[in-house]
Design an enzyme around this catalytic site. Structure first.
Site, PDB file in Angstrom:
ATOM      1  N   CYS A 154      17.527 -17.419 -30.826  1.00  0.00           N
ATOM      2  CA  CYS A 154      16.957 -17.519 -30.443  1.00  0.00           C
ATOM      3  C   CYS A 154      15.438 -18.145 -29.403  1.00  0.00           C
ATOM      4  O   CYS A 154      15.756 -18.854 -28.150  1.00  0.00           O
ATOM      5  CB  CYS A 154      16.954 -16.077 -29.886  1.00  0.00           C
ATOM      6  SG  CYS A 154      16.705 -15.595 -31.096  1.00  0.00           S
TER       7      CYS A 154
HETATM    8  N1  LIG Z   1      19.473 -10.965 -32.835  1.00  0.00           N
HETATM    9  C1  LIG Z   1      19.699 -11.505 -32.032  1.00  0.00           C
HETATM   10  O1  LIG Z   1      19.100 -12.000 -30.921  1.00  0.00           O
HETATM   11  C2  LIG Z   1      20.162 -13.039 -32.618  1.00  0.00           C
HETATM   12  C3  LIG Z   1      19.846 -14.216 -31.517  1.00  0.00           C
HETATM   13  C4  LIG Z   1      20.155 -15.256 -32.269  1.00  0.00           C
HETATM   14  C5  LIG Z   1      21.009 -15.258 -33.618  1.00  0.00           C
HETATM   15  N2  LIG Z   1      20.693 -14.329 -34.413  1.00  0.00           N
HETATM   16  C6  LIG Z   1      21.492 -14.861 -36.328  1.00  0.00           C
HETATM   17  O2  LIG Z   1      22.577 -13.941 -36.276  1.00  0.00           O
HETATM   18  C7  LIG Z   1      22.958 -13.652 -36.781  1.00  0.00           C
HETATM   19  C8  LIG Z   1      22.660 -11.541 -37.125  1.00  0.00           C
HETATM   20  O3  LIG Z   1      22.318 -11.637 -35.613  1.00  0.00           O
HETATM   21  P1  LIG Z   1      22.053  -9.978 -35.709  1.00  0.00           P
HETATM   22  O4  LIG Z   1      21.163  -9.315 -34.501  1.00  0.00           O
HETATM   23  O5  LIG Z   1      23.299  -9.526 -34.790  1.00  0.00           O
HETATM   24  O6  LIG Z   1      22.544  -8.893 -37.133  1.00  0.00           O
HETATM   25  P2  LIG Z   1      22.762  -7.399 -37.335  1.00  0.00           P
HETATM   26  O7  LIG Z   1      22.669  -6.831 -35.726  1.00  0.00           O
HETATM   27  O8  LIG Z   1      22.083  -6.981 -38.281  1.00  0.00           O
HETATM   28  O9  LIG Z   1      24.126  -7.541 -37.914  1.00  0.00           O
HETATM   29  C9  LIG Z   1      24.381  -8.495 -38.698  1.00  0.00           C
HETATM   30  C10 LIG Z   1      26.490  -8.124 -38.875  1.00  0.00           C
HETATM   31  O10 LIG Z   1      26.590  -8.631 -40.337  1.00  0.00           O
HETATM   32  C11 LIG Z   1      27.377  -7.563 -41.014  1.00  0.00           C
HETATM   33  N3  LIG Z   1      27.008  -8.327 -42.185  1.00  0.00           N
HETATM   34  C12 LIG Z   1      25.735  -8.106 -42.975  1.00  0.00           C
HETATM   35  N4  LIG Z   1      26.387  -8.674 -44.366  1.00  0.00           N
HETATM   36  C13 LIG Z   1      27.819  -8.796 -44.514  1.00  0.00           C
HETATM   37  C14 LIG Z   1      28.038  -9.289 -45.584  1.00  0.00           C
HETATM   38  N5  LIG Z   1      28.016 -10.023 -46.759  1.00  0.00           N
HETATM   39  N6  LIG Z   1      29.607  -9.344 -44.824  1.00  0.00           N
HETATM   40  C15 LIG Z   1      30.586 -10.052 -43.961  1.00  0.00           C
HETATM   41  N7  LIG Z   1      29.398  -8.998 -43.447  1.00  0.00           N
HETATM   42  C16 LIG Z   1      28.504  -9.100 -43.165  1.00  0.00           C
HETATM   43  C17 LIG Z   1      27.272  -6.707 -40.240  1.00  0.00           C
HETATM   44  O11 LIG Z   1      27.888  -5.742 -40.955  1.00  0.00           O
HETATM   45  P3  LIG Z   1      27.795  -3.840 -41.258  1.00  0.00           P
HETATM   46  O12 LIG Z   1      27.778  -3.548 -39.793  1.00  0.00           O
HETATM   47  O13 LIG Z   1      28.501  -3.425 -41.832  1.00  0.00           O
HETATM   48  O14 LIG Z   1      26.256  -4.188 -41.571  1.00  0.00           O
HETATM   49  C18 LIG Z   1      27.361  -6.899 -38.999  1.00  0.00           C
HETATM   50  O15 LIG Z   1      27.959  -6.810 -38.348  1.00  0.00           O
HETATM   51  C19 LIG Z   1      21.728 -13.190 -38.051  1.00  0.00           C
HETATM   52  O16 LIG Z   1      21.693 -14.484 -38.308  1.00  0.00           O
HETATM   53  C20 LIG Z   1      20.514 -13.709 -36.756  1.00  0.00           C
HETATM   54  O17 LIG Z   1      19.401 -14.374 -37.494  1.00  0.00           O
HETATM   55  C21 LIG Z   1      20.617 -12.669 -34.056  1.00  0.00           C
END
Ligand SMILES: NC(=O)c1ccc[n+]([C@@H]2O[C@H](COP(=O)([O-])OP(=O)(O)OC[C@H]3O[C@@H](n4cnc5c(N)ncnc54)[C@H](OP(=O)(O)O)[C@@H]3O)[C@@H](O)[C@H]2O)c1
Length: 341
Positions: A154
């Protein structure tokens, strides 16, 4: 119709993906997953995102590779932690589906960089050369039909979109300084005291200087060596969403507003989700939060040798979910704005 699955649908970016794909005219959501393991829980479709209130779709279920394959997706979005994406992507590709990964698992070309920047040995180094770094506006035909897309970080999206058009004008050897601020949702929904209300509210701080994971992907994309003078300082802003990056640059020659406007006009004249403001008009977070757009502004300092570039995006949309959908549209040949405009 493109059959789409989302792993990580219960996370912040995954939920945004659900909301976007639910209104996409060429997509059928075939399965949604939360994490696996004993703590994983099923979540009803309508509860995943406020916009899904009255809609129907598959509930998010605890992750199982077999179950994912059984739903026969054409594309799987991975909105999962870095290491999870790195483990899952090769297995999903083997099944014949394409993968759009919004984690950092496939952004770096060098497998040797993963232990240093991500803290794990890459389990599928052979895929790093194949992955398309999906900064959509700077991709050509390589997205069309791609098997694996690595969505940019991001912070990287906000900085690269503002910096790349003016790169040829910059003075060699002079530092580019990028001060970026992000809302707290950038860290995902994981609980960590550093992101708790009482730590963040009324506070403001820099973090991750010189060690943030988005730095190597930006250097890689810009063709900068590890010691080239590029300074990236992320900050945690006490708001939920949005990234604002302020870039301080030095030009090789004194510049005029018209030259800079022309430099931005060239790549972005026909892009639906990048808007460039008139010289001196700087965008704000509220211009983009809740939208799939990036907005860019620039100002020249007296003498024209130094400039300030300002770029704003919604970290969960242009920084994650909407750019992933934009990339999917390109991969499958759907109109680029479908599901987003
Ligand atoms: N947040 C941002 O602004 C942003 C921007 C760009 C990229 N990203 C990237 O996008 C990814 C997700 O980010 P996020 O912020 O959306 O994360 P998040 O809110 O912490 O959500 C993580 C998701 O992954 C699931 N998960 C965790 N461990 C898993 C596993 N072993 N197998 C399958 N599913 C699993 C979680 O399920 P549960 O609900 O069951 O825990 C949840 O649905 C990360 O790699 C992050 O670096 C994030």
């Amino acid at each position: 119709m493109t059959r789409a699955a989302i792993v990580g649908a219960t996370g912040y970016s995954g939920a945004e993906l659900c909301a976007l794909l639910a209104r996409h005219h060429h997509v059928e959501i075939v399965s949604l997953f939360s994490s696996g393991g004993k703590d994983a829980r099923a979540v009803r479709f309508a509860r995943l995102h406020p916009l899904l209130g009255g809609s129907t779709g598959p509930d998010a279920e605890p992750f199982s590779l077999e179950r994912l394959k059984a739903t026969r997706p054409d594309v799987v979005f991975l909105a999962t932690p870095n290491e999870t994406s790195a483990e899952l992507a090769p297995k999903i590709l083997e099944s014949g589906a394409k993968v759009i990964d919004i984690s950092g698992a496939f952004r770096l070309r060098e497998a040797a960089a993963y232990p240093k920047w991500y803290g794990f040995e890459h389990p599928a180094p052979w895929l790093l050369a194949e992955a398309v770094y999906g900064l959509t506006e700077w991709c050509g035909g390589e997205l069309s039909g791609a098997r694996l897309v690595a969505n940019p970080g991001c912070y990287s999206t906000s900085i690269l979109l503002a910096l790349k058009p003016v790169l040829p004008l910059l003075a060699k050897g002079q530092a580019v300084i990028c001060d970026s601020v992000s809302g707290v949702s950038g860290a995902g929904k994981k609980s960590d005291v550093a992101y708790s209300f009482s730590e963040v509210e009324g506070n403001f701080k820099a973090y991750g200087v010189g060690v943030h994971r988005h730095e190597p992907e930006m250097r890689q994309d810009l063709g900068l060596s590890a010691d080239a003078p590029f300074v990236f300082v992320p900050h945690l802003l006490p708001t939920v969403r949005g990234i604002l990056s302020t870039l301080h640059v030095s030009f090789a020659q004194p510049q005029t507003p018209n030259v800079l406007a022309a430099a931005y006009e060239k790549p972005y004249a026909a892009t639906p989700f990048v808007r460039v403001r008139a010289a001196g008009e700087l965008p704000e977070l509220r211009d983009v939060v809740g939208t799939p757009r990036a907005e860019i502004g620039f100002a020249l300092l007296p003498g024209g040798r130094r400039g300030v570039l300002v770029s704003v995006i919604d970290n969960l949309l242009k920084g994650a979910a909407s750019s992933a959908v934009q990339n999917m549209n390109r991969v499958f040949g759907h109109p680029e704005t479908e599901g987003l405009a």
